[in-house]
Structures are given as structure tokens and as C-alpha cells.
Design an enzyme around this catalytic site. Structure first.
Site, PDB file in Angstrom:
ATOM      1  N   GLU A   1     -50.687 -16.861   0.210  1.00 47.30           N
ATOM      2  CA  GLU A   1     -49.999 -16.874  -1.095  1.00 47.30           C
ATOM      3  C   GLU A   1     -48.791 -17.819  -1.094  1.00 47.30           C
ATOM      4  OE1 GLU A   1     -50.043 -13.357  -3.409  1.00 47.30           O
ATOM      5  OE2 GLU A   1     -51.709 -12.499  -2.269  1.00 47.30           O
TER       6      GLU A   1
HETATM    7  N1  CAA Z   1     -44.906 -20.769 -13.220  1.00 47.31           N
HETATM    8  C1  CAA Z   1     -45.398 -21.465 -14.263  1.00 47.31           C
HETATM    9  N2  CAA Z   1     -45.685 -22.795 -14.202  1.00 47.31           N
HETATM   10  C2  CAA Z   1     -45.464 -23.419 -13.039  1.00 47.31           C
HETATM   11  C3  CAA Z   1     -44.960 -22.755 -11.892  1.00 47.31           C
HETATM   12  C4  CAA Z   1     -44.669 -21.369 -12.020  1.00 47.31           C
HETATM   13  N3  CAA Z   1     -44.196 -20.657 -10.985  1.00 47.31           N
HETATM   14  N4  CAA Z   1     -44.859 -23.632 -10.885  1.00 47.31           N
HETATM   15  C5  CAA Z   1     -45.276 -24.818 -11.364  1.00 47.31           C
HETATM   16  N5  CAA Z   1     -45.639 -24.685 -12.660  1.00 47.31           N
HETATM   17  C6  CAA Z   1     -46.100 -25.734 -13.563  1.00 47.31           C
HETATM   18  C7  CAA Z   1     -45.054 -26.838 -13.637  1.00 47.31           C
HETATM   19  O1  CAA Z   1     -44.087 -26.551 -14.637  1.00 47.31           O
HETATM   20  C8  CAA Z   1     -45.875 -28.045 -13.990  1.00 47.31           C
HETATM   21  O2  CAA Z   1     -46.147 -28.042 -15.373  1.00 47.31           O
HETATM   22  P1  CAA Z   1     -45.892 -29.402 -16.269  1.00 47.31           P
HETATM   23  O3  CAA Z   1     -46.785 -30.428 -15.650  1.00 47.31           O
HETATM   24  O4  CAA Z   1     -46.306 -28.991 -17.629  1.00 47.31           O
HETATM   25  O5  CAA Z   1     -44.460 -29.727 -16.092  1.00 47.31           O
HETATM   26  C9  CAA Z   1     -47.190 -27.784 -13.269  1.00 47.31           C
HETATM   27  O6  CAA Z   1     -47.250 -26.373 -13.012  1.00 47.31           O
HETATM   28  C10 CAA Z   1     -47.305 -28.525 -11.958  1.00 47.31           C
HETATM   29  O7  CAA Z   1     -46.165 -28.166 -11.176  1.00 47.31           O
HETATM   30  P2  CAA Z   1     -45.760 -28.957  -9.853  1.00 47.31           P
HETATM   31  O8  CAA Z   1     -45.724 -30.428 -10.147  1.00 47.31           O
HETATM   32  O9  CAA Z   1     -44.540 -28.307  -9.289  1.00 47.31           O
HETATM   33  O10 CAA Z   1     -47.037 -28.670  -8.937  1.00 47.31           O
HETATM   34  P3  CAA Z   1     -47.378 -29.166  -7.483  1.00 47.31           P
HETATM   35  O11 CAA Z   1     -48.737 -29.715  -7.482  1.00 47.31           O
HETATM   36  O12 CAA Z   1     -46.265 -30.024  -6.944  1.00 47.31           O
HETATM   37  O13 CAA Z   1     -47.464 -27.807  -6.649  1.00 47.31           O
HETATM   38  C11 CAA Z   1     -46.667 -25.920  -5.394  1.00 47.31           C
HETATM   39  C12 CAA Z   1     -46.431 -26.918  -6.540  1.00 47.31           C
HETATM   40  C13 CAA Z   1     -45.545 -24.907  -5.535  1.00 47.31           C
HETATM   41  C14 CAA Z   1     -46.581 -26.587  -4.038  1.00 47.31           C
HETATM   42  C15 CAA Z   1     -48.050 -25.252  -5.589  1.00 47.31           C
HETATM   43  O14 CAA Z   1     -49.106 -26.153  -5.331  1.00 47.31           O
HETATM   44  C16 CAA Z   1     -48.215 -24.033  -4.706  1.00 47.31           C
HETATM   45  O15 CAA Z   1     -47.731 -22.946  -5.030  1.00 47.31           O
HETATM   46  N6  CAA Z   1     -48.917 -24.195  -3.548  1.00 47.31           N
HETATM   47  C17 CAA Z   1     -49.275 -23.060  -2.714  1.00 47.31           C
HETATM   48  C18 CAA Z   1     -50.614 -22.520  -3.143  1.00 47.31           C
HETATM   49  C19 CAA Z   1     -50.789 -21.079  -2.758  1.00 47.31           C
HETATM   50  O16 CAA Z   1     -49.851 -20.284  -2.771  1.00 47.31           O
HETATM   51  N7  CAA Z   1     -52.009 -20.727  -2.457  1.00 47.31           N
HETATM   52  C20 CAA Z   1     -52.334 -19.368  -2.112  1.00 47.31           C
HETATM   53  C21 CAA Z   1     -53.671 -18.993  -2.688  1.00 47.31           C
HETATM   54  S1  CAA Z   1     -54.005 -17.272  -2.826  1.00 47.31           S
HETATM   55  C22 CAA Z   1     -54.218 -16.712  -1.269  1.00 47.31           C
HETATM   56  O17 CAA Z   1     -53.404 -16.899  -0.454  1.00 47.31           O
HETATM   57  C23 CAA Z   1     -55.456 -15.969  -0.913  1.00 47.31           C
HETATM   58  C24 CAA Z   1     -55.467 -14.515  -1.081  1.00 47.31           C
HETATM   59  O18 CAA Z   1     -56.504 -13.977  -1.477  1.00 47.31           O
HETATM   60  C25 CAA Z   1     -54.341 -13.644  -0.668  1.00 47.31           C
END
Ligand code: CAA
Length: 380
Positions: free
Chosen positions: A364
Site C-alpha cells: 500500500e
Molecule cells: N487523492 C486524490 N488524488 C490524488 C492523490 C490523492 N491522495 N494523489 C495524487 N492524486 C492525483 C493528483 O492530484 C494528480 O491529479 P491531476 O493530474 O489532476 O493534478 C494525479 O493524481 C497524479 O498525481 P501524481 O502526479 O502525484 O502521481 P504520480 O504518478 O507521481 O504518483 C504516487 C504518485 C504517490 C507515487 C503514486 O503512484 C503511489 O501512491 N504509488 C504507490 C502505489 C501503491 O501504494 N500501491 C499499492 C497497491 S495496493 C497493495 O499494496 C496490495 C494489497 O492488496 C494490500
């Protein structure tokens, strides 16, 4: 901030604690070996009213406050972190999708109710072999064909995959646009073209069922689209903000579980003609760990309260996840060391807790991703 728990919260905490100690603890070592996910115990949790705590009774939930759910998750995870993550994924990731996406009533009735009531399980399918920390690197595509979409691709590391009935699946509808071309669908188990792969063989949380998912010309009606093209990535991010509070609660539970085992051991075990806790370096170590666990707890409860009071909580969730998961790893590692040779033995539980703790720093959003989120907010 007032962290005093009300009567209802104390009641839910007690219910979850007793269930964990009386039911989940029984076969925990066996489940760690056999990797069987205890669907019967999940059903018992539902009967007790522990499922869907923060969701409306109209959709199968319990209508409790968000902190009550976090308290229950913490108690469950003190004993069984595998059940903790299954519970968290259903509640924080799958069920949360419907409110986060402002889903229509019909969709909530059909797909939220069974999971919120604990009659079925749900999964959150975002991660792919090419899209881990960079969630926008997703390659699963959904192509519109008449009034349905045809999905092709695969997902990996999907918690509850082999036992879920419903899946929130993130796909690209326009691969050229990357994250801005992402949509999400609710897909039912058994849909033609959708198969659940082999279970992953994991280091920790071994009785949680985690697997790959495959989609080959899987046709899904448009009504099952929960996030329209362009809205999928934001839905995933919103879900993960809540999911990270869930993982923080799971991790804090693991830390507290290991702390209790270490404390009891230090009181009972004698070396050099006195109980171990009379060794000052061990007593001081425990004092430091106690303080760190309490600090982590406040960050967790603050994040839960921010969410409950509809304040922004991306930052507080990231901080809670970072700190709670780090103390889980530290506490469990210290517990193994304090218990010495016994700590390395399965029947003392702390080696399992140490293996369980490790994933909390990874899934996550790795803790490096949490630092990216926290620093991103700092310098925005
Ligand atoms: N809430 C709402 N919108 C959001 C947001 C949030 N928390 N974070 C980003 N956004 C929006 C941004 O505002 C942006 O929108 P606009 O283009 O309209 O401005 C858009 O999303 C893109 O944002 P970023 O440019 O910041 O995105 P990024 O590509 O740089 O990625 C990141 C950001 C935080 C690194 C994200 O990719 C991330 O969280 N990565 C980790 C993924 C993850 O947690 N995976 C886990 C999967 S689930 C799991 O683990 C399995 C399970 O079953 C337990």
C-alpha cells in the site's frame, strides 16, 4: 486532540480483542504453516458485527465511526496480522471505493452490501508486474465495445485474490494518457475471461490469500464501471489514503502484540539469578519501545480522526503508515533478540510477527513512497 475513547469504541475494541484472543489465537501457528485462510473465522467476525464497521447500515455496514474500525483492526492484528490485512483490504480499499467514487445507489446495493456485511470478500487490484510504486505504469487495458468493455492484462500481489467474490480493477482505457487514461471496474469472480492465478508463497502474513489475476477478453458491462476514464487513478489514490491508515493499524497491532510477549517474557525468564527485566539495558529498551509505540498510536488515531471528520488526510495517513510500520519492524526484531533462542522458535510467536511486520513497510505504498508523499506536501 482528545484521544479519550467513548463507550461504544471501548465496546468494539473489547469485542475485537476477545475474538482475537479466544478464536484467532487458537490455530495461528497451524495457519502460518498451512497458509489456509480461515473463511469460517472471517464469517464469525461478520456475525459479531465487526465487518463494515464504518459503513452505513443501509449498505450492510454497522454505522460505527471510523476510529472504532481502526481499534478493531488493531486488536485483530495483535494476534493475527493475516486476518488484519484481509479485513483492512475489504474495508479500507474495496468498500471505500463506493463512497470515494460517489457510486450510484444501485451499484452500492449490489457490490458494497455483500462485502460490508461480511457475507463476501473484496479485493483491490491495482498492482501489476510493471506497476508497483509507479502505479501509473499499469498495462491492463479496457477497450469499449458497444455497451461493455473488454479487459486484457494481469495483476499481481492481490490480497484476498483467491477468496474474494468482487474486485475493484484498475485499467487503462487510453494507454497514451497513462494515469490520466485510467478507469476502474467492479468485476465479479467467475466472469468469463477472468481467472485467479496461483497463490503467492509469502515470507509473512502467510495465511492471507494473495495471488495474481488474469484477464483475457474479459467482457464487463459499462454499469460495472466505478471510475470513468480519467478518474481511475484518483480513485486508486483516495482508496490508498484510507488503506494506509488500515496498514498503520495492522502494523501497530503487530508491534503491540510483540511488546506484550516480550514484556511477559522479561518478567518470567531468569538469567544471572534475576528476572530479565532487572537487567537495566533491557528495561530501558522496553521503556524506549513503549514510548515509540505510544507516539505511533497517536499518529494513527489522528489520521483516523482526520478521516472521520472529513479533513484532508493524505498527509496524516502517510505519516501514520511510516511510523507505525517502522515501529512494527523494530519492535518485532527487538522482541526476537530479547527472547534469544526462544525468540527464534515458532511457538513464541515473535519470529512470525517479525515476518508479518516486514510487508507493512512495503505494501500500500512503500515507506519510501510515504516519504515522497510527505515531502511532496511539505514543499508543495
Ligand atoms: N487523492 C486524490 N488524488 C490524488 C492523490 C490523492 N491522495 N494523489 C495524487 N492524486 C492525483 C493528483 O492530484 C494528480 O491529479 P491531476 O493530474 O489532476 O493534478 C494525479 O493524481 C497524479 O498525481 P501524481 O502526479 O502525484 O502521481 P504520480 O504518478 O507521481 O504518483 C504516487 C504518485 C504517490 C507515487 C503514486 O503512484 C503511489 O501512491 N504509488 C504507490 C502505489 C501503491 O501504494 N500501491 C499499492 C497497491 S495496493 C497493495 O499494496 C496490495 C494489497 O492488496 C494490500
Amino acid at each position: 486532540m482528545d484521544f479519550t475513547l467513548n463507550e461504544s469504541q471501548i465496546g468494539i475494541q473489547k469485542l475485537a480483542r476477545e475474538f482475537a484472543e479466544n478464536e484467532l489465537a487458537k490455530e495461528i501457528l497451524v495457519r502460518d504453516e498451512t497458509r489456509v485462510f480461515p473463511l469460517d473465522l472471517y464469517g464469525k467476525m461478520a456475525e459479531l458485527g465487526l465487518m463494515g464497521l464504518p459503513y452505513s447500515t443501509e449498505y450492510g455496514g454497522q454505522g460505527a465511526d471510523y476510529l472504532s474500525y481502526i481499534l478493531a483492526l488493531e486488536e485483530i492484528s495483535k494476534v493475527d496480522a493475516s486476518m488484519g490485512i484481509a479485513y483492512s483490504v475489504c474495508t479500507s480499499l474495496y468498500c471505500a471505493s463506493f463512497d470515494n467514487a460517489d457510486a450510484p445507489d444501485e451499484m452500492k446495493k449490489k457490490y458494497l452490501t455483500p462485502v460490508a456485511s461480511g457475507k463476501a470478500l473484496g479485493s483491490f487490484a491495482l498492482t501489476e508486474p510493471t506497476a508497483g510504486s509507479d502505479a501509473s505504469g499499469c498495462r491492463t487495458v479496457a477497450v469499449k465495445d458497444g455497451d461493455s468493455y473488454v479487459i486484457n492484462g494481469s495483476k499481481c500481489f492481490i490480497t484476498n485474490g483467491p477468496v474474494s467474490d468482487y474486485f475493484v480493477v484498475f485499467t487503462l482505457t487510453d494507454p497514451e494518457l497513462g494515469s490520466k487514461g485510467m478507469a476502474a471496474f467492479i468485476i465479479e469472480k467467475g466472469t468469463p475471461g477472468f481467472t485467479v492465478g496461483e497463490r503467492h508463497n509469502t515470507m509473512g502474513i502467510r495465511s492471507a490469500a494473495v495471488s495474481e489475476l488474469f484477464f483475457t477478453d474479459c467482457r464487463v458491462p459499462e454499469e460495472q464501471m466505478i471510475a470513468a476514464p480519467g478518474q481511475g487513478f484518483k480513485l486508486a489514490m483516495k482508496n490508498l489514503d484510507g488503506g494506509r491508515i488500515g496498514v498503520a493499524a495492522q502494523a501497530l497491532g503487530i508491534a503491540e502484540g510483540a511488546f506484550e510477549i516480550a514484556k511477559n517474557y522479561l518478567k518470567e525468564r531468569e538469567q544471572f539469578h534475576k528476572p530479565l527485566y532487572k537487567q537495566e539495558y533491557l528495561a530501558f529498551k522496553m521503556a524506549e519501545l513503549d514510548v515509540e509505540i505510544e507516539q505511533a498510536k497517536y499518529l494513527l488515531y489522528k489520521a483516523a480522526m482526520d478521516k472521520a471528520s472529513h479533513k484532508p488526510y493524505t498527509l496524516s495517513a502517510g505519516k501514520a503508515k511510516l511510523v507505525c510500520t517502522n515501529i512494527a519492524m523494530k519492535m518485532t526484531t527487538e522482541a526476537v533478540q530479547m527472547l534469544g533462542g526462544n525468540g527464534y522458535m515458532k511457538e513464541y510467536h515473535v519470529e512470525r510477527m517479525m515476518r508479518d511486520a516486514k510487508i507493512t513497510q512495503i505494501y500500500e505504498g512503500t515507506n519510501e513512497i510515504q516519504k515522497l508523499i510527505i515531502s511532496g506536501q511539505l514543499f508543495r
